[in-house]
Every structure is written in C-alpha cells, then in structure tokens.
Enzyme design. Sequence first.
Site, PDB file in Angstrom:
ATOM      1  N   ASN A 164       0.859  -1.179   0.000  1.00 31.12           N
ATOM      2  CA  ASN A 164       0.000   0.000   0.000  1.00 31.12           C
ATOM      3  C   ASN A 164       0.895   1.229   0.000  1.00 31.12           C
ATOM      4  OD1 ASN A 164      -2.916  -1.034   0.432  1.00 31.12           O
ATOM      5  ND2 ASN A 164      -1.675  -2.199   1.907  1.00 31.12           N
ATOM      6  N   GLU A 165       1.143   1.742  -1.188  1.00 31.13           N
ATOM      7  CA  GLU A 165       2.057   2.862  -1.372  1.00 31.13           C
ATOM      8  C   GLU A 165       1.387   4.187  -0.995  1.00 31.13           C
ATOM      9  OE1 GLU A 165       5.061   2.374  -1.860  1.00 31.13           O
ATOM     10  OE2 GLU A 165       5.509   0.843  -3.355  1.00 31.13           O
ATOM     11  N   PRO A 166       2.181   5.276  -0.893  1.00 31.79           N
ATOM     12  CA  PRO A 166       1.591   6.591  -0.626  1.00 31.79           C
ATOM     13  C   PRO A 166       0.432   6.879  -1.568  1.00 31.79           C
ATOM     14  CG  PRO A 166       3.969   6.728  -0.480  1.00 31.79           C
ATOM     15  CD  PRO A 166       3.655   5.331  -0.952  1.00 31.79           C
TER      16      PRO A 166
END
Length: 460
Positions: A164-166
Amino acid sequence: MFMARLNLLEETRYEKLPVSVYADQKTASLAVAARIAKLIRDKQSLGQQTVLGLATGVTPIGVYAELIRLHREEGLSFRDVITFNLDEYYPMKPDAVQSYVTFMNENLFDHVDIDKNNVHIPDGTLDQDEVAAFCLDYEKQLSELGGLDLQLLGIGRTGHIGFNEPGSAPNSGTRLVTLDDLTRRDASRDFGGKQNVPTKAITMGVGTIFKAREIILMAWSAKKAPIVRKAVEGEISGEVPATFLQLSDHVEFVLDEGAASDLTRFDTPWLVKDCVWDNSLKKKAVIWLSGTVGKPILKLTEEDYNSHGMAQLAVEQGPVYNINIDIFNQVQHTITGWPGGKPGADDSQRPERAEPARKRSIVFSPHPDDDVISMGGTFIRLVDQGHDVHVAYQTSGNTAVWDDDVLRYVEFAIDFKESVGEDAAELKKLYGEMRHFIENKLPNQIDTQEIRNVKGFIRK
C-alpha cells in the site's frame, strides 16, 4: 508503580500508538514468535483454527526461524493454522527466486506441518482481467474465516505496509497496485537491477489489514528510523500509509534500538524527561538546539535552553555561556587539515595524535568508488602528508559493470591476440559461451566465474 507509569506516559507522549523497543532484532523476533506461538496454542486448546496474516522481506525472517525451532524442538503444530500473505509481485511465477511463494516455502512452510491447502498467497500468474475477481475472492475467504487473528507487518521506506504505497486509501481492499520508484529501487538487489523489478503487485489493502484483531508492525535498524518516526509520531496522512495504524486499538510497533532511534524519547530525550547529562548527551543537545533555533552555538541564551527542554542542563552545568564555549571548543577540535596528525603540534585536543609523524593508514571502501567519492579530500591529504596509505576494497565492484562491456572487452582481447599472431581459438570459444549465458541470463542470476573475473578486471 503509579509514578513509573506516569513517567512512561510522559516519555512516550509524542507516540500515538504503542511501541515496544528491544535491545536488538533477535530479541524482538523471539518475543514476536512467542506471541504467535501462544496464540496458536491457545486457539488449539479451544479446538479453533488460527488465521495469520504474514509478511515477507528481511524483517520477519527471524520470527519465522524461531517458529520453525518451536515446531521442531517444542512441538508447536501448524496443522490448524491458515495463512494469508500480504502481497505478491505482479507478474510473478511462483517458482521464481524472487516470488513470495518461494520466500515463504524456504523460510517457513517447508519446515513446519502446515497443510499447504491452508496457505493463501496472491497469484502473480493471473491474466490482468482476472485479477479483480481474484482479489474479491481473497477478501471473501478472509471474511468467511472470521478475519485475521494476527497480522504481521514490516514497513517500507515510503511508509508502505504490504504494498500500500503513498496515496492508498484507509478503507482500501485487496487490489492490484503500481509500485513506488523507491520501493522498486529497494528491491533492485533481489532482481539484479531495478529494470527487472515488476512495476505492479497484488496487495491486501489498508482496510483489510485494519480488520485484524491484532497487528504487529516490526522494523529493524537505523535505516528505518526516519519512517518509523513519521508513522508513530506524525500526522495521519495517505502520504505515509502506516500512519493509518494510529487509528487502531489493536496495533503495536515492535522495534530494535536502531529503528527506534529517531523517536523523541531516544533522539531528543530532554524534551520528555530529566536526563543524566554526560558529555555525549550534552554535546548532542547543544548542537540540536543550535540547529533548532537557527543560532550559532556561542549565541545560545538561557531563554533558548529553557524554552526547549534544556533548563535542567542550564541549572546543573550552567551558566549557559560556559556550556556554549565548552561545546564550541569540542566541535572545533574535530576539524583539522591534518587527518593523520600534525607533526610537532599539541595533539591533546585534536582527533589524531601528532607522533609518529608518518603513519600507516588503511582506508576501508565498501565499493571501489566510495574511497574517492566519500573521503577523496582526506585520502589526498593523507598521501600528500607522506603517510603510507592502503585501500581495502570490500567488493570487486563487478556488479557495477554492464554485461555488454564484458563482451566488448573480450572482443578487444581477441582482436589484440590475433593482431600479434597468437591463436585466439580458446578465447573465441569462451566468448561464445559468455554471449550465450548473457543472452539467456535470468534476473539476479549469478554470472559465471569468467564473466565475474572480467567485470572485476574492468573495475580494477
């Protein structure tokens, strides 16, 4: 007891979720493994299955190693355990060296009595139009089992949990995502270069993780300290997905001392508690204060000390003018144009002794570029001042040489041998073998010894 609890609350007042700090990674890993083992045994005693969310990467390896030991030596059984892995690269074949299927088998599943039918890992071989349905089914299977009993997490330098990236939403579910460039760079060593790292991954969402009845996020080493501080003490933001964990009542960060080193209670402890002001802490605090208020050390005032948690230091070792002079002198004495010591000079307050005037110096360079890039000026001064200087390169640097350059240099060697009338048949045969290997090389596959030799020669 009450006062001890009050002091702890004061020390951790900047921390927005529970944090446990252990002396080292091994001790922390053993503690986490013990908690998982207790959970499994407690549920087995009730005739229930345990549903675990598992992570990959370097961080949980020690935990898995201890679980294997507990299985082999203390009878911990995984027959009633069901696992769901956080993520998998996409696309990714399950038998690839870099796949999380391979990772989990090698580091846990092949060494315990878990039923492989109870193992769930996102499928990196699906056609892209099949991924959405797979993700919905992944969520459905989790829900039908009542959700995760415990979720293990690491944290990436972008603040990602899972993949879950920025920009990830706090209610996101399992889905296909695009990987951040920093995440791909961090993975490049495993793939033999960033260009070989997949650009996408299938990951559990933040919302999926959040439903777990217990969440343990682990982080080791000072490299993770800056992002850990943002996750623990920063404002909740989609730019740092791990900050969403602040909203959970069931989360704990488990850190070693390195990963915890940027937290306020360790980095600037004078802001949260009384300190034992040894010289090291005093020096750190005064330099910090200078940077914080934007003043030279010699211009710091008693008001500056009092307004930034350093009143105790001013009272115990003041006046502050004397403290400023002391720290200024200590900092000044670390600066020298004579890194090997200046002959005939007073060396009592300098970093290196004056005598003997000529010394044998050794420079350890992790990579063949680091000596000149990181300390080229010092290197030159040592040589110019007549010291006997040696360099120890800790790697040949062959991984920094392109495969095409290997072929080009061998072609040059063939042409040179033939130009002086020597037989190049053996070299041509070797060249053909090298070209065939390079054309068929898999990501991160180790080069042949001959290719490694040529790359080392080129670096040399």
